[in-house]
Each structure stands twice: as C-alpha cells, then as structure tokens.
Design an enzyme around this catalytic site. Structure first.
Site, short mmCIF file in Angstrom:
data_model
loop_
_atom_site.label_atom_id
_atom_site.label_comp_id
_atom_site.label_asym_id
_atom_site.label_seq_id
_atom_site.Cartn_x
_atom_site.Cartn_y
_atom_site.Cartn_z
N ASP A 223 0.44 2.69 -1.71
CA ASP A 223 0.38 3.79 -0.73
C ASP A 223 1.54 4.75 -1.00
O ASP A 223 2.54 4.76 -0.26
CB ASP A 223 0.49 3.22 0.70
CG ASP A 223 -0.65 2.27 1.03
OD1 ASP A 223 -1.80 2.62 0.77
OD2 ASP A 223 -0.36 1.17 1.54
N ASP B 21 -11.74 1.27 6.11
CA ASP B 21 -10.48 0.96 6.79
C ASP B 21 -10.87 0.41 8.15
O ASP B 21 -11.54 1.10 8.94
CB ASP B 21 -9.64 2.23 6.96
CG ASP B 21 -9.09 2.75 5.64
OD1 ASP B 21 -9.26 2.09 4.61
OD2 ASP B 21 -8.47 3.84 5.66
O1 1PR Z 1 0.20 -3.53 3.70
O2 1PR Z 1 -0.84 -5.52 2.66
O3 1PR Z 1 -0.97 -5.17 5.12
O4 1PR Z 1 -2.26 -3.78 3.55
C1 1PR Z 1 -2.68 -2.77 4.43
C2 1PR Z 1 -3.69 -1.96 3.71
O5 1PR Z 1 -4.21 -1.02 4.65
C3 1PR Z 1 -3.13 -1.19 2.54
O6 1PR Z 1 -4.00 -1.33 1.45
C4 1PR Z 1 -3.09 0.26 3.00
O7 1PR Z 1 -3.51 1.13 1.97
C5 1PR Z 1 -4.11 0.28 4.12
N1 1PR Z 1 -3.73 1.16 5.22
C6 1PR Z 1 -2.71 0.96 6.08
N2 1PR Z 1 -2.69 1.95 7.00
C7 1PR Z 1 -3.69 2.78 6.70
C8 1PR Z 1 -4.06 4.00 7.43
O8 1PR Z 1 -4.94 4.75 7.02
N3 1PR Z 1 -3.37 4.25 8.54
N4 1PR Z 1 -5.39 2.84 4.99
C9 1PR Z 1 -4.35 2.29 5.58
C10 1PR Z 1 -5.32 3.31 3.79
C11 1PR Z 1 -6.40 4.54 2.31
C12 1PR Z 1 -7.62 4.43 1.54
C13 1PR Z 1 -8.65 5.39 2.04
C14 1PR Z 1 -8.63 6.39 0.93
C15 1PR Z 1 -9.88 7.18 0.80
N5 1PR Z 1 -6.49 3.90 3.56
O9 1PR Z 1 -8.06 3.18 1.34
O10 1PR Z 1 -9.78 4.68 2.26
O11 1PR Z 1 -7.50 7.23 1.08
O12 1PR Z 1 -10.02 8.01 1.89
P1 1PR Z 1 -10.76 9.39 1.73
O13 1PR Z 1 -11.84 9.20 0.69
O14 1PR Z 1 -11.36 9.63 3.08
O15 1PR Z 1 -9.73 10.40 1.34
P2 1PR Z 1 -0.89 -4.52 3.78
#
Ligand code: 1PR
Length: 550
Positions: free
Chosen positions: A405, A249
């Site tokens: 999400d 991320d």
């Molecule tokens: O909405 O098309 O602009 O895409 C934004 C992207 O960024 C989406 O894929 C969304 O999942 C991601 N995203 C947005 N905000 C966050 C955040 O964390 N604040 N991250 C975010 C999402 C989730 C996973 C993470 C897993 C594994 N991250 O990808 O890596 O949950 O984590 P873990 O193994 O530590 O539990 P758009």
C-alpha cells in the site's frame, strides 16, 4: 469408491469442493490399506516435492500407491501428484520420487520470466483421441508451480500434453488409466471441472498415438518409441494469459453487516457511512460467472481485529470456495495475535485457518512491512521465523502474496531522500519532479521509513510468491494504473506482479500491459459499479494482441 489421497501437507479443500460440486461422493485415504481398496484415486499433491514424498513414506502410503499405479488402476495426480511420479526433483535433491515415469523434475529459469509460472496457459496435446483431455487444447488451465517435469525421449510414451513457459514442459501424462496433470483442474473454471468430471465418470481412455513429434527434445534417439511421429503436424506454442482479477474490499459496516466496500484513496466512507457495494459471496459469484481469472478478498479492517474471531469473513470464504472454481486470495490481519484468554496464535495459524476455509493464497499487508524493516535491520537476512517464511515453507511460495500500500512522497531532488527515487512525469503539488514510494501499514493510516523497492525485494528473498501493488494515490480515482510505480516494482523482482488501483476503463488495462510486463491487473470499483464488464477488458486486451483467457 473414489478416494482422495490427502497426506496432510496442505490445502486440498479446493479439490474436495470441486468434486462435491460435480456430485460425486468422496472417501478419504486414512490408512495404507485404503489405497488398494479404492476404485479411483485422486492425489492432489501440495507443498514441496521432498516433504510430500517424505509424508507418503512416513505414513506407509508409498508401497500400496506404487502397487496401485503399476497395476494401471484409475489414478489422477494433480501438480505435485504429477511430479511425484517421476524419479526425482531439483527441488529436493536426493529424495527419490515414485519412479513410475522416467525423468526428472527441474526448476524454471527466472532470468527471463517470472517464477512461479502462475496463471492460465494452454495445452499442446501429444496423443490422439484422449478422452480425458478431449478438446482441452481449445481451453486454458490454471498453473502454479516453480518446478516442471522435463520431456525426454524416455518418457515420451507417457506425455499426454505439453505447455510452454520459456521452454516446453510436461503438463499432462497418461498411460492406460493412470493420468496426472500439472495444472489445477479444480481451479480452472468450467474447462477444469470437465477434466475432473471425465476422470470421476471413468471417461479416460487413451489411444496411444501421438499427434505430433514433441519439440526441442526430438534430437534424442527415437528407436525405442513404439509410435511414429506425424510429419504434417506443426506444433503450436502455448502462452501464459494476462490475468484479470476482481477485488472485493470487505469490512463490517456500522450496522454490523459484512459488506463489500470501496474507497477513494482508501477512504471508504461517504457522508459518514461505510459505502456498501454489495454482498461478498454474491458479488464474487457474479465475477466468476463473468470470467474473472481470480478473485481477491481483502478484509480491510482486520489489522485492528482478531481475524479468527471474524467468523462471518471465514464463512464468506467457505461459501465462495464451494461455488467458485478459480483461485481465491484472502488478505487482512495475517500476523501473530494473543486473544482475550491469553492464547497465542502465530501468523501461520491465521493463514492456516484461511486456507482451511477455502483460500488458495493469502495476502500479507502491514505485517510484510514490519518483516521487511526487520530484514533490512539485520543486514538483509531472514531467520526463518517471519510469517512470510513460515507460510511459504508449509504452503509453498505461490501461496504467499504481498499486498503493498504505497503512497507517493515528493522531493525536490534524489539527494533529499535515502530512498529509491524516480524522476516523475506527474509532478508534485509544489512542482516537485522527484518522488519515492513510501510503504504504509494499517490500511494507509501509518507511513513507514521504507520504500516499495526495499519492501518487495525483502519479501521476495524471504519467499513470497507474488506482489500485489496497490497505490493509495490512484485507488478509486479512475485515472489509470500508476505506471511509474509498477515499472519500478517490475524491474525490482522476478516473481509475478499484480497491478492494482486506478482502473477506469478498458484502455487503462492495455496501456498497463503495453508499458509494464505485469502478470495480472486487478480492479474493484469499475466492476462493482458495473461501469466496465470483465469481458470488455478482455476484448480490449485481445484487440491489442494481448493473450487473455476467453
Ligand atoms: O494490513 O495485512 O491487515 O491487510 C489489509 C489489506 O486491506 C491490505 O491488503 C490493504 O491493501 C487493504 N486495505 C486496507 N485498508 C483499505 C482501504 O481501502 N481503506 N484496501 C484497504 C485496499 C486497495 C485495492 C483496491 C484497488 C483497486 N484496497 O485492493 O481494491 O485499489 O481499486 P480501484 O480499481 O477501485 O481503483 P493487512
């Protein structure tokens, strides 16, 4: 002179990067006469069969290419570059292929397994002493395709390797110095680079003697075959490995540096500061070296910025793709934009820039939810204008990942919601025994009136190639994957599913694959904090009888 036949239908940057990393200069085919001037020719076909053949014809490349092939000059086709050698494809009925190899290209049946066939599979060599693929049956290679060349008696003397995915298909062909592979050597790590290196170095001699009689199609008459089958050789099956994906991320912190961060339930701040877990390219390179089967970058704040203005992120992708030879996915901000000067960019423009910068797949989050809402509002119809349809049409379905999400919404009974609801083993805060999975946009900041099944089924129909299932409830928790959510998605779609969020130890991965037939598992925090190495995850899976890439 090694020349690349890029007919402008899509992303061949990965092939260029791999050849550059191997230290070979590359020239471009710009005009039909360049083809016959080439010493060695690489044809990394991309996109769909029909448009590929059409582009070859429009640009006047077909006749010199056929001449080059019929003269048996050194040629390596990749993916559509292999399929184009056959007579035709079910993908584009009525469009003739080059017809160099007898036989047809057919579509995989998705009634028992996900299509596209996406991931790391093995090779069953059909020829002895083939230098190009020497020892290749000891390795796995990255495949991504929905159509396959069918082995038959009349193309047997071309078949160099077969692979199984529900049925055997042709994964490599060769006669003389004309060779082609269905897998992507440029995305198959060290084993793939070695195949490319041998071709570039002119090591592709072939002793045309089969190792074993090809299976299943052996009922066909053999009388025209110049070779005798070896009755002692037992053909072994190949199988698709479970993929382990490292996710980064990425966002800019308050000091303006682009960093890898990691949240708990999507909250990436600790004591007011954005957590900084490292530099994107360095971390990605580490995961490649440690055996990640794929790497995903999520530009997590791109929903509020214009991603094409985010040059540091594009630079990360360019640098990563020069040194990392497994598939790279990038997500964040794939939607239409109007910049400060009033210039309009479509979602396809944004995706195209990501592909040009080195992405193999793009992942769409927020925009996919809005597209699915519109799809359902129109009675389950697409009109061809959505980002999913447009990107899939140009770059292929396999290049479009939907990043979901969802968040649990608890209810007292299924009657309390119109949404797809489950009875859960994980009751809600008031002891509720039922829940549905609500889709969110903008990194979980806004919940929508759409459930996860409505989202993934709409996206599949519109042409998405893969679903990445996050869970806001489990993200960063280390409590394991949300198996109830994943089971619902798995049962709802026929395209590959990546399980994400909550991995805390290697056993969580084996529990996942035991319960849910997902193609891949993704984790972030445990890899970034070096709590669990990727090879410990693979060792755990191997010990439980799962197939993994070594
Ligand atoms: O909405 O098309 O602009 O895409 C934004 C992207 O960024 C989406 O894929 C969304 O999942 C991601 N995203 C947005 N905000 C966050 C955040 O964390 N604040 N991250 C975010 C999402 C989730 C996973 C993470 C897993 C594994 N991250 O990808 O890596 O949950 O984590 P873990 O193994 O530590 O539990 P758009």
């Amino acid at each position: 002179m090694i020349a690349l036949l890029d007919y402008g239908a899509g992303n061949v940057r990965s092939v260029r990067n791999a050849i550059a990393a191997l230290g070979y200069p590359l020239s471009e085919i710009r005009a039909p006469e360049d083809i016959l001037a080439a010493e060695r020719l690489i044809f990394p076909g991309v996109g769909a069969f029909g448009p590929a053949m059409q582009r070859l014809r429009e640009q006047g490349f077909e006749a010199p290419l056929r001449e080059f092939l019929l003269a048996g000059r050194p040629f390596l086709g990749i993916c559509i570059g292999l399929q184009s050698l056959f007579e035709g494809s079910e993908e584009s009925p009525g469009v003739p292929g080059l017809g160099i190899i007898p036989g047809q290209v057919r579509r995989f049946d998705n009634s028992h397994r996900s299509v596209p066939h996406m991931g790391w599979n093995g090779l069953r060599l059909q020829q002895a002493e083939c230098e190009l693929l020497e020892d290749a049956d000891a390795h796995r290679f990255y495949f991504v395709h929905s159509y396959f060349a069918e082995p038959e008696a009349r193309n047997r003397d071309w078949v160099l390797a077969e692979t199984d995915y529900g049925r055997p298909f042709i994964s490599a062909v060769q006669q003389g110095e004309v060779a082609a592979v269905q897998f992507h050597p440029e995305k198959s790590g060290a084993a793939g680079l070695e195949v490319l290196r041998r071709f570039l170095a002119g090591q592709c001699t072939l002793n045309p003697r089969p190792l074993s009689q090809p299976r299943s199609h052996s009922a066909q008459p053999l009388s025209d075959s110049p070779v005798l089958p070896d009755p002692l050789a037992e053909p072994t099956s190949t199988a698709l490995a479970r993929r382990i994906i490292a996710c980064l991320d990425v966002r800019t912190n308050d000091q303006g540096d682009l960093v890898v961060t990691k949240g708990d339930q999507y909250d990436v701040r600790e004591q007011g500061e954005v957590r900084n877990l490292g530099k994107p390219v360095e971390l990605a390179k580490r995961y490649y070296a440690e055996g990640a089967d794929e790497i995903t970058f999520l530009n997590i704040t791109a929903f509020r910025d214009f991603p094409l203005a985010d040059q540091p992120m594009l630079k990360v992708l360019r640098r990563a793709s020069e040194e990392i030879f497994v598939p790279l996915t990038i997500g964040g901000g794939i939607r239409a934009f109007v910049d400060q000067d009033g210039r309009h960019y479509s979602a396809l423009d944004v995706a195209a820039e990501y592909f040009r910068s080195g992405a193999d797949k793009v992942s769409i989050g927020s925009e996919a939810v809005l597209i699915a809402e519109a799809f359902h509002a129109c009675g389950g119809q697409g009109d061809g204008s959505s980002a999913i349809e447009q990107i899939a049409q140009v770059y292929g379905n396999q290049a479009v990942v939907i990043s979901v999400d969802p968040r649990r919404v608890y209810v007292d009974s299924p009657a309390a919601t119109p949404h797809h609801c489950i009875e859960t083993q994980e009751p809600g805060p008031q002891g509720e025994r039922y829940c549905w999975f609500q889709c969110t946009i903008k990194g979980g900041r806004e919940g929508r009136d759409l459930d996860v099944l409505q989202l993934v089924q709409a996206c599949e129909q519109l042409g998405a190639g893969e679903i990445l299932v996050n869970s806001i409830d489990r993200d960063g928790s280390g409590r394991g994957f949300d198996l109830e959510l994943l089971r619902m998605v798995r049962e709802g779609v026929r395209i590959p599913v990546i399980a994400s969020s909550g991995a805390g130890c290697p056993e969580h991965f084996s529990a996942l694959f035991d319960a849910v037939d997902a193609e891949a598992a993704l984790a972030a925090g445990i890899f970034h904090r070096r709590e669990v190495p990727i090879d410990a995850v693979k060792a755990e899976l191997d010990g439980k009888g799962e197939i993994v890439r070594a």
